[in-house]
Structure formats: C-alpha cells, structure tokens
Design a protein around this motif. Structure first.
Motif, PDB file in Angstrom:
ATOM      1  N   ALA A  26       0.823  -1.215   0.000  1.00  0.00           N
ATOM      2  CA  ALA A  26       0.000   0.000   0.000  1.00  0.00           C
ATOM      3  C   ALA A  26       0.854   1.261   0.000  1.00  0.00           C
ATOM      4  O   ALA A  26       0.494   2.271  -0.620  1.00  0.00           O
ATOM      5  CB  ALA A  26      -0.932  -0.005   1.207  1.00  0.00           C
ATOM      6  N   ASN A  27       2.004   1.214   0.681  1.00  0.00           N
ATOM      7  CA  ASN A  27       2.871   2.388   0.803  1.00  0.00           C
ATOM      8  C   ASN A  27       3.980   2.418  -0.245  1.00  0.00           C
ATOM      9  O   ASN A  27       4.871   3.272  -0.184  1.00  0.00           O
ATOM     10  CB  ASN A  27       3.498   2.429   2.201  1.00  0.00           C
ATOM     11  N   ASN A  28       3.939   1.477  -1.183  1.00  0.00           N
ATOM     12  CA  ASN A  28       4.961   1.401  -2.243  1.00  0.00           C
ATOM     13  C   ASN A  28       6.362   1.255  -1.650  1.00  0.00           C
ATOM     14  O   ASN A  28       7.326   1.868  -2.135  1.00  0.00           O
ATOM     15  CB  ASN A  28       4.892   2.632  -3.150  1.00  0.00           C
ATOM     16  N   GLN A  29       6.485   0.429  -0.601  1.00  0.00           N
ATOM     17  CA  GLN A  29       7.768   0.231   0.074  1.00  0.00           C
ATOM     18  C   GLN A  29       8.564  -0.941  -0.481  1.00  0.00           C
ATOM     19  O   GLN A  29       9.707  -1.141  -0.062  1.00  0.00           O
ATOM     20  CB  GLN A  29       7.555   0.032   1.579  1.00  0.00           C
ATOM     21  N   ILE A  30       7.987  -1.707  -1.377  1.00  0.00           N
ATOM     22  CA  ILE A  30       8.762  -2.762  -2.032  1.00  0.00           C
ATOM     23  C   ILE A  30       9.554  -2.096  -3.153  1.00  0.00           C
ATOM     24  O   ILE A  30       8.981  -1.574  -4.106  1.00  0.00           O
ATOM     25  CB  ILE A  30       7.853  -3.872  -2.586  1.00  0.00           C
ATOM     26  N   VAL A  31      10.855  -2.087  -3.011  1.00  0.00           N
ATOM     27  CA  VAL A  31      11.722  -1.375  -3.949  1.00  0.00           C
ATOM     28  C   VAL A  31      12.190  -2.303  -5.075  1.00  0.00           C
ATOM     29  O   VAL A  31      12.185  -1.919  -6.247  1.00  0.00           O
ATOM     30  CB  VAL A  31      12.925  -0.766  -3.215  1.00  0.00           C
ATOM     31  N   PHE A  32      12.608  -3.509  -4.710  1.00  0.00           N
ATOM     32  CA  PHE A  32      13.073  -4.492  -5.696  1.00  0.00           C
ATOM     33  C   PHE A  32      12.414  -5.841  -5.445  1.00  0.00           C
ATOM     34  O   PHE A  32      12.189  -6.230  -4.288  1.00  0.00           O
ATOM     35  CB  PHE A  32      14.594  -4.699  -5.604  1.00  0.00           C
ATOM     36  N   ARG A  33      12.132  -6.546  -6.528  1.00  0.00           N
ATOM     37  CA  ARG A  33      11.695  -7.941  -6.459  1.00  0.00           C
ATOM     38  C   ARG A  33      12.606  -8.777  -7.350  1.00  0.00           C
ATOM     39  O   ARG A  33      13.100  -8.299  -8.375  1.00  0.00           O
ATOM     40  CB  ARG A  33      10.261  -8.112  -6.983  1.00  0.00           C
ATOM     41  N   TYR A  34      12.819 -10.038  -6.946  1.00  0.00           N
ATOM     42  CA  TYR A  34      13.451 -10.971  -7.862  1.00  0.00           C
ATOM     43  C   TYR A  34      12.460 -11.253  -8.987  1.00  0.00           C
ATOM     44  O   TYR A  34      11.257 -11.389  -8.752  1.00  0.00           O
ATOM     45  CB  TYR A  34      13.812 -12.270  -7.140  1.00  0.00           C
ATOM     46  N   ALA A  85       6.812 -12.894  -1.428  1.00  0.00           N
ATOM     47  CA  ALA A  85       6.461 -12.013  -2.545  1.00  0.00           C
ATOM     48  C   ALA A  85       7.672 -11.672  -3.420  1.00  0.00           C
ATOM     49  O   ALA A  85       7.685 -10.637  -4.080  1.00  0.00           O
ATOM     50  CB  ALA A  85       5.794 -10.733  -2.036  1.00  0.00           C
ATOM     51  N   ASP A  86       8.685 -12.542  -3.406  1.00  0.00           N
ATOM     52  CA  ASP A  86       9.912 -12.349  -4.205  1.00  0.00           C
ATOM     53  C   ASP A  86      10.656 -11.067  -3.850  1.00  0.00           C
ATOM     54  O   ASP A  86      11.415 -10.523  -4.664  1.00  0.00           O
ATOM     55  CB  ASP A  86       9.585 -12.333  -5.707  1.00  0.00           C
ATOM     56  N   ILE A  87      10.486 -10.564  -2.627  1.00  0.00           N
ATOM     57  CA  ILE A  87      11.070  -9.277  -2.241  1.00  0.00           C
ATOM     58  C   ILE A  87      12.593  -9.362  -2.122  1.00  0.00           C
ATOM     59  O   ILE A  87      13.138 -10.232  -1.451  1.00  0.00           O
ATOM     60  CB  ILE A  87      10.452  -8.786  -0.913  1.00  0.00           C
ATOM     61  N   ALA A  88      13.273  -8.412  -2.784  1.00  0.00           N
ATOM     62  CA  ALA A  88      14.734  -8.312  -2.713  1.00  0.00           C
ATOM     63  C   ALA A  88      15.191  -7.053  -1.994  1.00  0.00           C
ATOM     64  O   ALA A  88      16.351  -6.950  -1.590  1.00  0.00           O
ATOM     65  CB  ALA A  88      15.332  -8.332  -4.123  1.00  0.00           C
ATOM     66  N   GLY A  89      14.284  -6.077  -1.839  1.00  0.00           N
ATOM     67  CA  GLY A  89      14.636  -4.830  -1.165  1.00  0.00           C
ATOM     68  C   GLY A  89      13.406  -4.038  -0.799  1.00  0.00           C
ATOM     69  O   GLY A  89      12.410  -4.056  -1.538  1.00  0.00           O
ATOM     70  N   VAL A  90      13.464  -3.360   0.350  1.00  0.00           N
ATOM     71  CA  VAL A  90      12.337  -2.557   0.826  1.00  0.00           C
ATOM     72  C   VAL A  90      12.838  -1.215   1.350  1.00  0.00           C
ATOM     73  O   VAL A  90      14.029  -1.026   1.580  1.00  0.00           O
ATOM     74  CB  VAL A  90      11.543  -3.268   1.952  1.00  0.00           C
ATOM     75  N   SER A  91      11.901  -0.306   1.557  1.00  0.00           N
ATOM     76  CA  SER A  91      12.220   0.999   2.142  1.00  0.00           C
ATOM     77  C   SER A  91      11.378   1.227   3.384  1.00  0.00           C
ATOM     78  O   SER A  91      10.404   0.499   3.636  1.00  0.00           O
ATOM     79  CB  SER A  91      11.958   2.123   1.128  1.00  0.00           C
ATOM     80  N   ASN A  92      11.739   2.247   4.135  1.00  0.00           N
ATOM     81  CA  ASN A  92      10.845   2.715   5.192  1.00  0.00           C
ATOM     82  C   ASN A  92       9.722   3.527   4.544  1.00  0.00           C
ATOM     83  O   ASN A  92       9.732   3.777   3.344  1.00  0.00           O
ATOM     84  CB  ASN A  92      11.614   3.523   6.235  1.00  0.00           C
ATOM     85  N   GLU A  93       8.746   3.951   5.330  1.00  0.00           N
ATOM     86  CA  GLU A  93       7.607   4.672   4.758  1.00  0.00           C
ATOM     87  C   GLU A  93       8.040   5.989   4.122  1.00  0.00           C
ATOM     88  O   GLU A  93       7.496   6.402   3.093  1.00  0.00           O
ATOM     89  CB  GLU A  93       6.544   4.931   5.829  1.00  0.00           C
ATOM     90  N   ARG A  94       9.018   6.630   4.714  1.00  0.00           N
ATOM     91  CA  ARG A  94       9.487   7.923   4.209  1.00  0.00           C
ATOM     92  C   ARG A  94      10.281   7.785   2.915  1.00  0.00           C
ATOM     93  O   ARG A  94      10.371   8.722   2.123  1.00  0.00           O
ATOM     94  CB  ARG A  94      10.327   8.598   5.289  1.00  0.00           C
ATOM     95  N   GLY A  95      10.878   6.618   2.712  1.00  0.00           N
ATOM     96  CA  GLY A  95      11.624   6.349   1.491  1.00  0.00           C
ATOM     97  C   GLY A  95      13.087   6.722   1.529  1.00  0.00           C
ATOM     98  O   GLY A  95      13.794   6.548   0.526  1.00  0.00           O
TER      99      GLY A  95
END
Length: 231
Positions: free
Chosen positions: A159-167, A178-188
């Motif tokens: 919802a917050n677009n915090q998934i930055v990278f996926r495999y 969810a194939d997540i390779a990288g995430v951010s905090n809410e602020r980005g």
C-alpha cells in the motif's frame, strides 16, 4: 555530498562500497568505525555487507547495538539517506529501521551468483535513475536472504509502495515472501536490499546495473540541496 561507510568487526564489503562511491560519483567518502558517536557530517550512510560480529546469535543482531547505530537512527529520522546492503539490510531490520526480518535461505545453502531484479519503486532516492518495471542484473551473496514479514506488514508494504526491488518471477534464490529483494521505510529515505549494487558498477564485473543506485543518490541530494538553496 559526503558518504559514510560503516565498518563493523566482520564487515567485508566496506571497501567495495567505498570504491563504488569513489569510482561512480567521485564524492567524498569515509570509513566510519562502529564505535562512532557522531554522523552529523554525512549526507548518506552505507551499511555494508559481510558478517558483522561473525553473525553470532543472529545476522545483524549484535551490530544493531553498536554505538554508531544510535547515530544511524538519528540520521534516518533527520531525512538523511541510509542504504543497507546484504548484512547491512539485516542490521537495519534488526534495528527496527526497516520492517521484516531475514531468515535462512529456504534451500539452506549460501547463494552467490548474479540475480535478475525488477525495479518496483523508482521514486526513492536510490532508484530515481531507473525505470519502473526495469529488469536489472545485480549479484547476490548470502545465506540468510529470505525476507519475511507477516501478511499485515506485506499489505502495508504494498500500500505504501515500500517494495523497492523484487526478484524476477521464477528466479527467487532464497524463498523471500512475494519475491522481495529490497524494501524501504515509509518515508523512502532508508532502503535495504540483499543484492550487491556495489559489485555491479562496471561491465568488467559482469554488470554495471548497480551504478545508477549511486548516481540516483547524488541526483536526489542535488535536487534537495538545490531546493534548499533556492528556497
């Protein structure tokens, strides 16, 4: 723009990060020991990969209590840029600066090879030089890269677009949710990722797709600095 590369006992990608800054964007960069108690001089903090404190107890669990991490938290709260790579990502999750946790790879093996990533969010300070949906080649080297979070947290990340990278689908090397390779905090302004962009800054290394992470950071800082000056 001034960069700090943190160094913990057991860090082994600190020199790679230092050289990536030096060679790709030519900005001032310092090694900063884990006992440091002041990061106010720095605009971006890189938390490198390796095996901080030997990965005893749990990856990143001891480094999370190092004196410098209090300063990393202050920097993040002040809106400065923080990038955690591999063990650095693990440290940031242990410190509560990023959601989720990194578990053992689902195949219980150390994986070290190139990996294809999809750029999910190109609006962060670290990804503004990429296109949304772009597929990039960034190497991995980890035994505990299996990103986990509960269902509620996963929905928040989406919802917050915090998934930055996926495999890329079908190429998940560790079983991460969810194939997540990288995430951010809410602020980005804080990003963590398991793949190593600092090892993909020149074609001689097999890929230069990581180079734009560093040019993105400089671009974001210059835009922010210009806005402050003009304002």
């Amino acid at each position: 723009m001034k960069f700090a590369v943190l160094v913990f006992p057991g860090s082994n990608c600190d020199i790679d990060c230092y050289k990536a800054v030096e060679d790709t964007i030519g900005q001032p960069v310092d090694f900063v020991w884990h006992t440091a108690t002041d990061l106010s001089a720095y605009d971006c903090i890189l938390v490198p990969g390796g095996f901080s404190y030997g990965d005893y107890l749990r990856c990143g669990a001891i480094a999370r209590f190092a004196p410098v991490m209090n300063e990393v938290r202050k920097a993040a709260e002040a809106g400065k840029y923080v990038l955690g790579i591999c063990n650095g990502f693990q440290i940031l999750t242990e410190a509560g600066l990023l959601p989720g946790a990194l578990l053992r790879n689902n195949n219980m093996k150390f994986r070290c090879h190139s990996a294809l990533l999809e750029v999910v969010n190109n609006k962060t300070a670290f990804t503004n030089q990429y296109s949304a949906g772009e597929v990039i080649d960034i190497p991995i080297a980890h035994g505990e890269g299996n990103y986990y979070c509960d269902d509620a947290t996963l929905e928040q990340l989406k919802a917050n677009n915090q998934i930055v990278f996926r495999y890329v689908a079908g190429n998940n090397p560790n079983g991460s949710v969810a194939d997540i390779a990288g995430v951010s905090n809410e602020r980005g302004n804080v990003v963590g990722m398991m793949p190593h962009p600092e090892r993909a800054i020149d074609q001689i290394l097999g890929s230069e797709d990581g180079k734009r992470m560093f040019t993105s950071i400089l671009n974001a800082w210059r835009e922010q600095h210009g806005a402050a000056v003009n304002g």
